[in-house]
Scaffold this active site. Structure first.
Site, PDB file in Angstrom:
ATOM      1  N   ASP A 192       6.803  19.000  -1.966  1.00 38.30           N
ATOM      2  CA  ASP A 192       8.140  18.786  -1.401  1.00 38.30           C
ATOM      3  C   ASP A 192       8.152  19.113   0.092  1.00 38.30           C
ATOM      4  OD1 ASP A 192      10.783  18.045  -1.538  1.00 38.30           O
ATOM      5  OD2 ASP A 192      11.492  19.978  -2.273  1.00 38.30           O
ATOM      6  N   GLY A 230      10.260  14.936   3.935  1.00 38.34           N
ATOM      7  CA  GLY A 230      11.416  14.450   4.702  1.00 38.34           C
ATOM      8  C   GLY A 230      11.816  15.446   5.774  1.00 38.34           C
ATOM      9  N   HIS A 279       5.711  11.346   4.564  1.00 42.54           N
ATOM     10  CA  HIS A 279       4.942  11.000   3.360  1.00 42.54           C
ATOM     11  C   HIS A 279       3.505  10.615   3.742  1.00 42.54           C
ATOM     12  CE1 HIS A 279       8.595  11.344   1.154  1.00 42.54           C
ATOM     13  NE2 HIS A 279       9.134  10.226   1.556  1.00 42.54           N
ATOM     14  N   SER A 321       8.694  10.554  -8.723  1.00 44.12           N
ATOM     15  CA  SER A 321       9.382  10.805  -9.994  1.00 44.12           C
ATOM     16  C   SER A 321      10.274   9.617 -10.340  1.00 44.12           C
ATOM     17  CB  SER A 321      10.244  12.063  -9.883  1.00 44.12           C
ATOM     18  OG  SER A 321      11.401  11.783  -9.120  1.00 44.12           O
ATOM     19  N   ARG A 353      16.289   6.859  -4.116  1.00 50.47           N
ATOM     20  CA  ARG A 353      16.183   6.943  -2.650  1.00 50.47           C
ATOM     21  C   ARG A 353      16.398   5.563  -2.012  1.00 50.47           C
ATOM     22  NH1 ARG A 353      12.214  11.652  -0.878  1.00 50.47           N
ATOM     23  NH2 ARG A 353      12.845  13.104  -2.480  1.00 50.47           N
ATOM     24  N   LEU A 377     -13.635  16.734 -11.567  1.00 52.21           N
ATOM     25  CA  LEU A 377     -12.228  17.061 -11.339  1.00 52.21           C
ATOM     26  C   LEU A 377     -11.358  15.902 -11.833  1.00 52.21           C
ATOM     27  CD1 LEU A 377      -9.936  18.747  -9.880  1.00 52.21           C
ATOM     28  CD2 LEU A 377     -10.421  17.381  -7.859  1.00 52.21           C
ATOM     29  N   GLU A 432       1.997  29.972 -14.219  1.00 56.97           N
ATOM     30  CA  GLU A 432       2.410  30.835 -13.101  1.00 56.97           C
ATOM     31  C   GLU A 432       2.970  29.952 -11.992  1.00 56.97           C
ATOM     32  OE1 GLU A 432       2.315  34.193 -12.992  1.00 56.97           O
ATOM     33  OE2 GLU A 432       1.633  34.125 -15.073  1.00 56.97           O
TER      34      GLU A 432
HETATM   35  C1  FPP Z   1       8.900  14.970  -1.638  1.00 51.71           C
HETATM   36  O1  FPP Z   1       9.327  15.234  -0.316  1.00 51.71           O
HETATM   37  C2  FPP Z   1       7.816  13.982  -1.622  1.00 51.71           C
HETATM   38  C3  FPP Z   1       7.851  12.792  -2.280  1.00 51.71           C
HETATM   39  C4  FPP Z   1       8.978  12.361  -3.105  1.00 51.71           C
HETATM   40  C5  FPP Z   1       6.769  11.791  -2.141  1.00 51.71           C
HETATM   41  C6  FPP Z   1       5.373  12.312  -2.126  1.00 51.71           C
HETATM   42  C7  FPP Z   1       4.484  11.188  -1.840  1.00 51.71           C
HETATM   43  C8  FPP Z   1       3.403  11.228  -1.081  1.00 51.71           C
HETATM   44  C9  FPP Z   1       2.881  12.455  -0.430  1.00 51.71           C
HETATM   45  C10 FPP Z   1       2.677   9.943  -0.872  1.00 51.71           C
HETATM   46  C11 FPP Z   1       1.256  10.064  -1.384  1.00 51.71           C
HETATM   47  C12 FPP Z   1       1.047   9.354  -2.603  1.00 51.71           C
HETATM   48  C13 FPP Z   1      -0.069   9.489  -3.344  1.00 51.71           C
HETATM   49  C14 FPP Z   1      -0.272   8.599  -4.466  1.00 51.71           C
HETATM   50  C15 FPP Z   1      -1.088  10.527  -3.061  1.00 51.71           C
HETATM   51  P1  FPP Z   1      10.827  14.929   0.106  1.00 51.71           P
HETATM   52  O2  FPP Z   1      10.890  13.583   0.717  1.00 51.71           O
HETATM   53  O3  FPP Z   1      11.744  15.125  -1.068  1.00 51.71           O
HETATM   54  O4  FPP Z   1      11.090  16.022   1.194  1.00 51.71           O
HETATM   55  P2  FPP Z   1      12.495  16.677   1.608  1.00 51.71           P
HETATM   56  O5  FPP Z   1      12.902  17.566   0.463  1.00 51.71           O
HETATM   57  O6  FPP Z   1      12.146  17.447   2.839  1.00 51.71           O
HETATM   58  O7  FPP Z   1      13.453  15.555   1.858  1.00 51.71           O
END
Ligand code: FPP
Length: 242
Positions: free
Chosen positions: A22, A25, A39, A67, A73, A133, A209
């Protein structure tokens, strides 16, 4: 020997680490960049942490990449994540495969764009032979939906007289999860500071954990990861016992 019988020093590296990545953004906003840029940098961190897992001997690494709730979004952000994932898979699959990384998709292919389904199927077909892995990528995943699906499949078996209600055990339920046959996560890391599990691996994290850091995912370096692992090693796991 059961894990709960091991002493603190005998308990070494976690076999299974799961991560809620997380903060992409917020990271982008902090740097005056579009969310997709967060991202993109975040995807680069996945590569770095996978390398660290290989080095440490972690056996399963599970990441929450998209998810089922993320469809809410803006369309531009969703298509940006799909595009980035395509780039990530195309760039990393063969490279990681040659190092013994076995790819597993956790989630449904339904509703995913055809180009992503094609990549997932191709990776599953041409997967690594050596499995140092397991890289589990939760993509179009929801823990409740995974459990609902398991219930549906069990009900179908009961209705067809293939099993009895009394045959439904925890192991039986586990056999219908995307993670069937894998150990539950030992450690769940959440970046970005929020204290919630966001519908991730609801069944599997019963005794996991949890480690939360304010560090935003694009800033999550191998050093921060090592900090999480060393904190984990100091935890006393009781699995409901004393
Ligand atoms: C959450 O941050 C992140 C996501 C919903 C997307 C994660 C995706 C990637 C890192 C792309 C890589 C993909 C692969 C397959 C490795 P957020 O946008 O909710 O952050 P925020 O809470 O600061 O808004």
């Amino acid at each position: 020997m059961r894990e709960q019988d091991l002493t603190e020093t005998e308990r070494k590296i976690p076999d299974h680490v799961a991560v809620i990545m997380d903060g992409n953004g917020r990271w982008a906003k902090k740097h005056g960049l579009p969310r997709t840029e967060g991202h993109r940098v975040g995807a680069g961190r996945v590569r770095e942490i996978v390398e660290k897992c290989l080095e440490l001997g972690v056996k399963y690494f599970t990441i929450y990449a998209f998810s089922k709730e993320n469809w809410k979004r803006p369309g531009k952000e969703v298509s940006g994540i799909m595009k980035l994932s395509e780039v990530f898979f195309n760039r990393e699959f063969n490279r990681l495969k040659s190092k013994g990384v076995y790819f597993v998709h956790l989630g449904d292919t339904e509703n995913l764009p055809p180009f992503i389904i094609k990549i997932i199927k191709n990776m599953e077909r041409n997967n690594a032979v050596e499995r140092k892995l397991y890289l589990n990528i939760a993509f179009n995943y929801s823990g409740r939906s995974e459990l609902t699906n398991a219930v549906k499949q069990l009900c179908t078996l009961v209705r067809q007289d293939e099993i009895k209600v009394s045959d439904i055990t925890e192991d039986k339920i586990e056999s219908f999860l995307f993670t069937h046959g894998m150990p539950d996560p030992d450690l769940l890391i959440r970046t970005g500071g929020e204290m919630r599990v966001s519908n991730f691996l609801l069944w599997q994290i019963a005794y996991t954990e949890i480690w939360v850091t304010d560090v935003l995912w694009p800033d999550f370096s191998a050093e921060v990861f090592l900090g999480a692992i060393s904190d984990y090693r100091r935890r006393e796991r009781r699995f409901g016992g004393v």
